[in-house]
Design a protein around this motif. Sequence first.
Motif, short mmCIF file in Angstrom:
data_model
loop_
_atom_site.label_atom_id
_atom_site.label_comp_id
_atom_site.label_asym_id
_atom_site.label_seq_id
_atom_site.Cartn_x
_atom_site.Cartn_y
_atom_site.Cartn_z
N GLY A 11 31.48 6.14 76.43
CA GLY A 11 30.30 6.97 76.21
C GLY A 11 30.37 8.31 76.93
N THR A 12 31.56 8.86 77.09
CA THR A 12 31.68 10.18 77.71
C THR A 12 32.18 11.19 76.68
N ASP A 13 31.98 12.47 77.01
CA ASP A 13 32.35 13.54 76.10
C ASP A 13 33.65 14.18 76.60
N PRO A 14 34.70 14.14 75.75
CA PRO A 14 36.00 14.67 76.22
C PRO A 14 35.96 16.17 76.55
N THR A 15 34.91 16.89 76.09
CA THR A 15 34.83 18.29 76.48
C THR A 15 34.14 18.44 77.84
N GLU A 16 33.44 17.39 78.26
CA GLU A 16 32.79 17.46 79.58
C GLU A 16 33.67 16.88 80.69
N ILE A 17 34.26 15.71 80.37
CA ILE A 17 35.25 15.17 81.30
C ILE A 17 36.58 15.24 80.56
N GLY A 18 37.34 16.26 80.85
CA GLY A 18 38.56 16.52 80.09
C GLY A 18 39.77 15.80 80.64
N LEU A 19 40.83 15.86 79.85
CA LEU A 19 42.10 15.28 80.27
C LEU A 19 43.01 16.42 80.72
N ALA A 20 43.56 16.31 81.92
CA ALA A 20 44.53 17.31 82.38
C ALA A 20 45.87 16.64 82.59
N VAL A 21 46.89 17.13 81.89
CA VAL A 21 48.23 16.59 82.08
C VAL A 21 49.02 17.63 82.87
N GLU A 22 49.47 17.24 84.06
CA GLU A 22 50.12 18.20 84.95
C GLU A 22 51.54 17.82 85.27
N ASP A 23 52.32 18.83 85.58
CA ASP A 23 53.69 18.60 86.00
C ASP A 23 53.68 18.25 87.50
N LEU A 24 54.65 17.45 87.89
CA LEU A 24 54.88 17.09 89.30
C LEU A 24 53.70 17.12 90.27
N SER A 25 53.38 15.97 90.78
CA SER A 25 52.33 15.93 91.79
C SER A 25 52.94 15.88 93.19
N PHE A 26 54.25 15.75 93.23
CA PHE A 26 54.89 15.42 94.52
C PHE A 26 54.72 16.49 95.59
N ASN A 27 54.58 17.74 95.19
CA ASN A 27 54.55 18.79 96.19
C ASN A 27 53.16 19.09 96.70
N ILE B 21 48.63 10.80 72.87
CA ILE B 21 47.96 10.61 74.17
C ILE B 21 46.53 11.14 74.10
N LYS B 22 46.36 12.29 73.44
CA LYS B 22 45.01 12.84 73.30
C LYS B 22 44.12 11.91 72.48
N LEU B 23 44.69 11.31 71.44
CA LEU B 23 43.92 10.36 70.64
C LEU B 23 43.48 9.15 71.47
N VAL B 24 44.40 8.66 72.32
CA VAL B 24 44.05 7.56 73.21
C VAL B 24 42.90 7.98 74.11
N TYR B 25 42.96 9.22 74.59
CA TYR B 25 41.93 9.72 75.49
C TYR B 25 40.56 9.79 74.80
N VAL B 26 40.57 10.32 73.58
CA VAL B 26 39.31 10.43 72.83
C VAL B 26 38.73 9.03 72.55
N GLY B 27 39.61 8.09 72.20
CA GLY B 27 39.16 6.70 71.95
C GLY B 27 38.53 6.10 73.20
N ALA B 28 39.16 6.37 74.36
CA ALA B 28 38.63 5.84 75.63
C ALA B 28 37.27 6.47 75.92
N CYS B 29 37.15 7.77 75.67
CA CYS B 29 35.86 8.47 75.90
C CYS B 29 34.76 7.86 75.02
N THR B 30 35.09 7.58 73.78
CA THR B 30 34.12 6.97 72.88
C THR B 30 33.65 5.62 73.44
N ASP B 31 34.62 4.81 73.88
CA ASP B 31 34.28 3.50 74.46
C ASP B 31 33.37 3.63 75.67
#
Length: 315
Positions: free
Chosen positions: A27-43, A15-25
């Motif tokens: 033109g964004t920097d994955p350290t500036e706009i990061g990926l956050a994977v979180e548990d449960l959004s329902f609450n 998933i992180k590799l997919v994210y880095v590939g998308a950032c390259t496409d």
Amino acid sequence: MTILPSIFAAFLEPIKLVYVGACTDLGTDPTEIGLAVEDLSFNKGGYEGEFAAVEQPPQVRITWNGLASLWAFSQAAARVARAMFEAQRAADPEGPPPELPIEGDLKMGVDMFELSVRLARHRFDSWVDWAPKPDALAKSGGDAEGNQLFLGALGWIIRHELAHHVLRHHARRSIIPDENKAQELEADDQATRQMKGSYKADQGRAYGVRPSPNEMELERRALAMFVGMIWVVQFELGPHGESATHPDSARRLRGLVDSLALSPDSFAAEILSYLVKVLIDPEGDWPADTEEATSGDAAINAMVMITRHINAQTW
Ligand SMILES: [Zn+2]
């Protein structure tokens, strides 16, 4: 914590590799706009969906439920596609389209679809005993095809979220619903163009002639994008919908089909239509043996059916 982070742990690296590939496409920097994977959004209050472009700090946020549901949906789609492909190969080309009994791969596809619905809506403290556990290392068969479809669909959704950042949509977020709808279509378009790259369909190819490797790659990507989009409209807009800000699904799909410019006998578009008929709206009032002029028309019809189906639901 639910069981999902541990059961999907081996997917985190891909998933992180997919994210880095998308950032390259994009033109964004994955350290500036990061990926956050979180548990449960329902609450949480202020629900934004399982996938969201968050402004402060600048992030693309995804939830484990969203990931897991998209994974199960991709597993379903891969199995339906496989069943359909096999049936077409075995069928008499002169005869009527084959009727597929719901068994084997197709039965598993229907079960995985049911799982994707549950994963989108419920807390998971244990895995179900009637569906295979996620296997990030699967090398062949439906599991591997489903994983590949999942990562492709995820890539399209992530590019859509990153596009909101790149296009500075937060700054322009409007209370006028039509403007927000325009932003959704803009983000779709950006994501689709990036995923399509320079792959093209040969519009002069005679009907039924095998596509070139270049066009096959476009078909593969198109199927992943279709899966990503159906998942988004089915699960994000259905249960959690901000329908005032999201354009209707038929309009979004029309945009996707237009920018892909697939050939009239596109397998990906045909599968999209079939996915909706078999998984999402099997009770739907589908005209028998539809003779849509092109697979693009079939895809659009499928999306109109999804929209109608979703609008008829009470969540
Ligand atoms: Zn969006």
